[in-house]
Scaffold this motif. Sequence first.
Motif, PDB file in Angstrom:
ATOM      1  N   TYR A  53       0.839  -1.193   0.000  1.00  0.00           N
ATOM      2  CA  TYR A  53       0.000   0.000   0.000  1.00  0.00           C
ATOM      3  C   TYR A  53       0.876   1.244   0.000  1.00  0.00           C
ATOM      4  O   TYR A  53       2.030   1.197   0.435  1.00  0.00           O
ATOM      5  N   LEU A  54       0.304   2.375  -0.449  1.00  0.00           N
ATOM      6  CA  LEU A  54       0.990   3.666  -0.449  1.00  0.00           C
ATOM      7  C   LEU A  54       0.207   4.664   0.382  1.00  0.00           C
ATOM      8  O   LEU A  54      -1.015   4.589   0.469  1.00  0.00           O
ATOM      9  N   GLN A  55       0.946   5.632   0.948  1.00  0.00           N
ATOM     10  CA  GLN A  55       0.306   6.736   1.655  1.00  0.00           C
ATOM     11  C   GLN A  55       1.242   7.927   1.630  1.00  0.00           C
ATOM     12  O   GLN A  55       2.455   7.778   1.779  1.00  0.00           O
ATOM     13  N   ASP A  56       0.687   9.102   1.428  1.00  0.00           N
ATOM     14  CA  ASP A  56       1.455  10.334   1.432  1.00  0.00           C
ATOM     15  C   ASP A  56       1.059  11.137   2.670  1.00  0.00           C
ATOM     16  O   ASP A  56      -0.059  11.009   3.165  1.00  0.00           O
TER      17      ASP A  56
ATOM     18  N   LEU B 109      -2.492   8.290  -7.387  1.00  0.00           N
ATOM     19  CA  LEU B 109      -2.508   9.609  -6.763  1.00  0.00           C
ATOM     20  C   LEU B 109      -2.097   9.406  -5.315  1.00  0.00           C
ATOM     21  O   LEU B 109      -2.720   8.625  -4.588  1.00  0.00           O
ATOM     22  N   LEU B 110      -1.026  10.077  -4.906  1.00  0.00           N
ATOM     23  CA  LEU B 110      -0.595   9.981  -3.514  1.00  0.00           C
ATOM     24  C   LEU B 110      -1.535  10.818  -2.656  1.00  0.00           C
ATOM     25  O   LEU B 110      -1.715  12.011  -2.908  1.00  0.00           O
ATOM     26  N   THR B 111      -2.130  10.177  -1.673  1.00  0.00           N
ATOM     27  CA  THR B 111      -3.030  10.884  -0.762  1.00  0.00           C
ATOM     28  C   THR B 111      -2.727  10.426   0.657  1.00  0.00           C
ATOM     29  O   THR B 111      -1.983   9.467   0.876  1.00  0.00           O
ATOM     30  N   SER B 112      -3.353  11.100   1.616  1.00  0.00           N
ATOM     31  CA  SER B 112      -3.177  10.681   3.008  1.00  0.00           C
ATOM     32  C   SER B 112      -3.984   9.421   3.307  1.00  0.00           C
ATOM     33  O   SER B 112      -3.815   8.810   4.350  1.00  0.00           O
ATOM     34  N   ASN B 113      -4.852   9.007   2.365  1.00  0.00           N
ATOM     35  CA  ASN B 113      -5.568   7.738   2.506  1.00  0.00           C
ATOM     36  C   ASN B 113      -4.641   6.602   2.085  1.00  0.00           C
ATOM     37  O   ASN B 113      -3.809   6.763   1.196  1.00  0.00           O
ATOM     38  N   ILE B 114      -4.796   5.460   2.693  1.00  0.00           N
ATOM     39  CA  ILE B 114      -4.012   4.287   2.309  1.00  0.00           C
ATOM     40  C   ILE B 114      -4.569   3.755   0.989  1.00  0.00           C
ATOM     41  O   ILE B 114      -5.760   3.516   0.863  1.00  0.00           O
ATOM     42  N   THR B 115      -3.681   3.607  -0.011  1.00  0.00           N
ATOM     43  CA  THR B 115      -4.066   3.182  -1.354  1.00  0.00           C
ATOM     44  C   THR B 115      -3.389   1.862  -1.698  1.00  0.00           C
ATOM     45  O   THR B 115      -2.171   1.743  -1.577  1.00  0.00           O
ATOM     46  N   PHE B 116      -4.171   0.884  -2.152  1.00  0.00           N
ATOM     47  CA  PHE B 116      -3.628  -0.408  -2.555  1.00  0.00           C
ATOM     48  C   PHE B 116      -2.794  -0.248  -3.821  1.00  0.00           C
ATOM     49  O   PHE B 116      -3.187   0.432  -4.761  1.00  0.00           O
ATOM     50  N   LEU B 117      -1.623  -0.904  -3.833  1.00  0.00           N
ATOM     51  CA  LEU B 117      -0.736  -0.841  -5.003  1.00  0.00           C
ATOM     52  C   LEU B 117      -0.645  -2.192  -5.702  1.00  0.00           C
ATOM     53  O   LEU B 117      -0.885  -2.291  -6.901  1.00  0.00           O
TER      54      LEU B 117
ATOM     55  N   ILE C  77       3.978   1.870   2.315  1.00  0.00           N
ATOM     56  CA  ILE C  77       5.050   2.757   1.868  1.00  0.00           C
ATOM     57  C   ILE C  77       4.607   4.183   2.156  1.00  0.00           C
ATOM     58  O   ILE C  77       3.534   4.604   1.713  1.00  0.00           O
ATOM     59  N   SER C  78       5.426   4.924   2.895  1.00  0.00           N
ATOM     60  CA  SER C  78       5.090   6.296   3.278  1.00  0.00           C
ATOM     61  C   SER C  78       6.031   7.278   2.602  1.00  0.00           C
ATOM     62  O   SER C  78       7.250   7.160   2.720  1.00  0.00           O
TER      63      SER C  78
ATOM     64  N   VAL D 295      12.013   7.602   1.355  1.00  0.00           N
ATOM     65  CA  VAL D 295      10.750   6.887   1.496  1.00  0.00           C
ATOM     66  C   VAL D 295      11.018   5.634   2.345  1.00  0.00           C
ATOM     67  O   VAL D 295      12.046   4.992   2.197  1.00  0.00           O
ATOM     68  N   THR D 296      10.077   5.300   3.232  1.00  0.00           N
ATOM     69  CA  THR D 296      10.222   4.097   4.043  1.00  0.00           C
ATOM     70  C   THR D 296       8.970   3.234   3.913  1.00  0.00           C
ATOM     71  O   THR D 296       7.920   3.691   3.460  1.00  0.00           O
ATOM     72  N   ALA D 297       9.103   1.994   4.327  1.00  0.00           N
ATOM     73  CA  ALA D 297       7.963   1.070   4.366  1.00  0.00           C
ATOM     74  C   ALA D 297       7.968   0.386   5.718  1.00  0.00           C
ATOM     75  O   ALA D 297       8.997   0.234   6.349  1.00  0.00           O
ATOM     76  N   GLN D 298       6.792  -0.010   6.149  1.00  0.00           N
ATOM     77  CA  GLN D 298       6.683  -0.751   7.408  1.00  0.00           C
ATOM     78  C   GLN D 298       5.564  -1.770   7.304  1.00  0.00           C
ATOM     79  O   GLN D 298       4.619  -1.585   6.547  1.00  0.00           O
ATOM     80  N   VAL D 299       5.692  -2.835   8.073  1.00  0.00           N
ATOM     81  CA  VAL D 299       4.651  -3.861   8.137  1.00  0.00           C
ATOM     82  C   VAL D 299       3.504  -3.282   8.951  1.00  0.00           C
ATOM     83  O   VAL D 299       3.721  -2.682  10.003  1.00  0.00           O
ATOM     84  N   ILE D 300       2.289  -3.440   8.432  1.00  0.00           N
ATOM     85  CA  ILE D 300       1.107  -2.928   9.135  1.00  0.00           C
ATOM     86  C   ILE D 300       0.114  -4.068   9.346  1.00  0.00           C
ATOM     87  O   ILE D 300       0.145  -5.078   8.646  1.00  0.00           O
ATOM     88  N   SER D 301      -0.786  -3.896  10.289  1.00  0.00           N
ATOM     89  CA  SER D 301      -1.857  -4.855  10.532  1.00  0.00           C
ATOM     90  C   SER D 301      -3.082  -4.398   9.759  1.00  0.00           C
ATOM     91  O   SER D 301      -3.385  -3.212   9.739  1.00  0.00           O
ATOM     92  N   GLN D 302      -3.743  -5.327   9.140  1.00  0.00           N
ATOM     93  CA  GLN D 302      -4.962  -4.988   8.388  1.00  0.00           C
ATOM     94  C   GLN D 302      -6.160  -5.573   9.068  1.00  0.00           C
ATOM     95  O   GLN D 302      -6.169  -6.618   9.583  1.00  0.00           O
TER      96      GLN D 302
END
Length: 168
Positions: A34-37, A77-85, A143-144, A161-168
């Motif tokens: 996922y991506l988030q800005d 589109l990079l947004t503050s919402n989490i977007t599936f990549l 990915i933030s 840019v960094t990435a981290q494991v998140i819980s869904q």
Amino acid sequence: MSRGIIIGLVIIILIAGGAYYAYYYFTTGNVSIYLQDAPSSQGLKIYLTISSIMIHKVNSASNGSWILVSNKSITVLLTSNITFLASARLPAGQYNEIFLEISSAKVELGGVNISANLPSAVFKIHIVNGMDLKGGSSESLLISFPHITFSNGEIIISPSVTAQVISQ
């Protein structure tokens, strides 16, 4: 052919198929990316066209290996919402980096599209604390993107840019 032979062949095929599925399932895991800005107070819209996504599997015997997650071109589109990549089934193991190949970056500012400057056409992204993918498990990576800057009339997207494991 006799009925007994046909039934025996069907049973053998089912056992072989089940064994293959069990091996595949328990030696691989699913990864979703996922991506988030960061929220933009400047009214900017950032569009990235990603042409390739790879992930680095750590291997103690060598430098590791890069595994292709997707080579499908996608514009996000990079947004503050989490977007599936993208998502993929990967071999179980330790992972420490994601590689995004960017074919274009555009910024919309006040209804005007501007090409963004990327220091390179790639983002090599460190996974904070790594990711341990277990066989049969699922993991999600976020990915933030930290920020963009203005310099000499150009909009520059930070490569930090960094990435981290998140819980869904």
